[in-house]
Design a protein around this motif. Structure first.
Motif, PDB file in Angstrom:
ATOM      1  N   LEU A 164       0.841  -1.186   0.000  1.00  0.00           N
ATOM      2  CA  LEU A 164       0.000   0.000   0.000  1.00  0.00           C
ATOM      3  C   LEU A 164       0.881   1.243   0.000  1.00  0.00           C
ATOM      4  N   PRO A 165       0.386   2.388  -0.496  1.00  0.00           N
ATOM      5  CA  PRO A 165       1.254   3.549  -0.665  1.00  0.00           C
ATOM      6  C   PRO A 165       1.829   4.126   0.627  1.00  0.00           C
ATOM      7  N   PHE A 166       1.227   3.839   1.779  1.00  0.00           N
ATOM      8  CA  PHE A 166       1.745   4.392   3.021  1.00  0.00           C
ATOM      9  C   PHE A 166       2.677   3.420   3.742  1.00  0.00           C
ATOM     10  N   LEU A 167       2.888   2.241   3.174  1.00  0.00           N
ATOM     11  CA  LEU A 167       3.817   1.268   3.736  1.00  0.00           C
ATOM     12  C   LEU A 167       5.047   1.164   2.849  1.00  0.00           C
ATOM     13  N   HIS A 168       6.173   0.879   3.451  1.00  0.00           N
ATOM     14  CA  HIS A 168       7.426   0.769   2.711  1.00  0.00           C
ATOM     15  C   HIS A 168       7.506  -0.575   1.980  1.00  0.00           C
ATOM     16  N   SER A 169       7.937  -0.529   0.717  1.00  0.00           N
ATOM     17  CA  SER A 169       8.182  -1.746  -0.058  1.00  0.00           C
ATOM     18  C   SER A 169       9.676  -1.986  -0.135  1.00  0.00           C
ATOM     19  N   SER A 170      10.094  -3.192   0.166  1.00  0.00           N
ATOM     20  CA  SER A 170      11.524  -3.485   0.181  1.00  0.00           C
ATOM     21  C   SER A 170      12.095  -3.696  -1.211  1.00  0.00           C
ATOM     22  N   MET A 179       5.382  10.478   7.653  1.00  0.00           N
ATOM     23  CA  MET A 179       4.373   9.443   7.429  1.00  0.00           C
ATOM     24  C   MET A 179       3.125  10.147   6.950  1.00  0.00           C
ATOM     25  N   GLY A 180       2.616   9.727   5.822  1.00  0.00           N
ATOM     26  CA  GLY A 180       1.421  10.346   5.270  1.00  0.00           C
ATOM     27  C   GLY A 180       0.158   9.790   5.904  1.00  0.00           C
ATOM     28  N   GLU A 181      -0.937  10.439   5.632  1.00  0.00           N
ATOM     29  CA  GLU A 181      -2.231   9.965   6.111  1.00  0.00           C
ATOM     30  C   GLU A 181      -2.663   8.800   5.222  1.00  0.00           C
ATOM     31  N   PRO A 182      -2.854   7.605   5.786  1.00  0.00           N
ATOM     32  CA  PRO A 182      -3.113   6.423   4.966  1.00  0.00           C
ATOM     33  C   PRO A 182      -4.348   6.535   4.069  1.00  0.00           C
ATOM     34  N   HIS A 183      -5.442   7.070   4.590  1.00  0.00           N
ATOM     35  CA  HIS A 183      -6.670   7.141   3.797  1.00  0.00           C
ATOM     36  C   HIS A 183      -6.512   8.086   2.615  1.00  0.00           C
ATOM     37  N   MET A 184      -5.873   9.235   2.846  1.00  0.00           N
ATOM     38  CA  MET A 184      -5.686  10.207   1.771  1.00  0.00           C
ATOM     39  C   MET A 184      -4.750   9.660   0.696  1.00  0.00           C
ATOM     40  N   MET A 185      -3.686   8.977   1.118  1.00  0.00           N
ATOM     41  CA  MET A 185      -2.736   8.432   0.148  1.00  0.00           C
ATOM     42  C   MET A 185      -3.372   7.328  -0.694  1.00  0.00           C
ATOM     43  N   MET A 186      -4.199   6.484  -0.077  1.00  0.00           N
ATOM     44  CA  MET A 186      -4.855   5.420  -0.820  1.00  0.00           C
ATOM     45  C   MET A 186      -5.913   5.968  -1.775  1.00  0.00           C
ATOM     46  N   GLU A 187      -6.669   6.985  -1.344  1.00  0.00           N
ATOM     47  CA  GLU A 187      -7.656   7.594  -2.225  1.00  0.00           C
ATOM     48  C   GLU A 187      -6.986   8.247  -3.430  1.00  0.00           C
ATOM     49  N   TYR A 188      -5.832   8.870  -3.224  1.00  0.00           N
ATOM     50  CA  TYR A 188      -5.135   9.490  -4.350  1.00  0.00           C
ATOM     51  C   TYR A 188      -4.627   8.428  -5.306  1.00  0.00           C
ATOM     52  N   LYS A 189      -4.060   7.335  -4.768  1.00  0.00           N
ATOM     53  CA  LYS A 189      -3.533   6.288  -5.632  1.00  0.00           C
ATOM     54  C   LYS A 189      -4.631   5.637  -6.474  1.00  0.00           C
ATOM     55  N   LEU A 190      -5.823   5.531  -5.922  1.00  0.00           N
ATOM     56  CA  LEU A 190      -6.942   4.953  -6.664  1.00  0.00           C
ATOM     57  C   LEU A 190      -7.655   5.976  -7.544  1.00  0.00           C
ATOM     58  N   GLY A 191      -7.232   7.229  -7.493  1.00  0.00           N
ATOM     59  CA  GLY A 191      -7.808   8.256  -8.341  1.00  0.00           C
ATOM     60  C   GLY A 191      -9.113   8.837  -7.833  1.00  0.00           C
ATOM     61  N   LEU A 192      -9.372   8.705  -6.539  1.00  0.00           N
ATOM     62  CA  LEU A 192     -10.606   9.240  -5.973  1.00  0.00           C
ATOM     63  C   LEU A 192     -10.480  10.709  -5.593  1.00  0.00           C
ATOM     64  N   LEU A 193      -9.273  11.209  -5.430  1.00  0.00           N
ATOM     65  CA  LEU A 193      -9.056  12.620  -5.088  1.00  0.00           C
ATOM     66  C   LEU A 193      -8.795  13.447  -6.322  1.00  0.00           C
TER      67      LEU A 193
END
Length: 140
Positions: free
Chosen positions: A91-97, A126-140
């Motif tokens: 998810l966009p607010f979690l780090h990917s190795s 650390m970003g706000e998880p809900h806002m980052m996920m909504e942006y990634k899905l194109g809802l914002l």
């Protein structure tokens, strides 16, 4: 759309201005963070740009060598694998190795500066998880 849901995902998250406009507008420290002039500065040393683009230059050199040795199909296949591996992330607010990408590049057996001193769990940002996920899905 034949590309599916992956084509809807975006890689970068801009800071959206939700504050009031006008003469009584305040700086939103919670969403924007502290102000910094680092992004406005020019590189302080000529080697800084070379160091920033090191991995890109290394990949270009490796692809050119691979093309000369094995033909055009080898670097094309490797670039396709790189692109496929880069798309798989958390998810966009979690780090990917990006362990699979390190394995493809041959960096999985080496320990570098980023492995020790760039631990995302120690990060101050650390970003706000809900806002980052909504942006990634194109809802914002």
């Amino acid at each position: 759309d034949s590309r599916g849901a992956a084509s809807l995902l975006k890689d970068t998250i801009p800071v959206i201005d939700f504050s009031a406009s006008g003469s009584f507008e305040g700086y939103d420290l919670l969403r924007r963070g502290f102000t910094s002039v680092k992004s406005e500065l020019l590189p302080s040393h000529p080697l800084e740009l070379i160091e920033k683009n090191f991995q890109l230059n290394q990949d270009k050199t490796n692809f050119a060598t691979l093309r000369n040795i094995q033909g055009l199909h080898a670097p094309l296949k490797l670039q396709m694998e790189f692109r496929a591996v880069k798309q798989v992330q958390r998810l966009p607010f979690l780090h990917s190795s990006n362990l699979a990408l390190d394995t493809l590049r041959g960096n999985d057996g080496s320990i570098s500066f980023e492995d020790i001193l760039n631990d995302p769990s120690q990060s101050e940002v650390m970003g706000e998880p809900h806002m980052m996920m909504e942006y990634k899905l194109g809802l914002l």
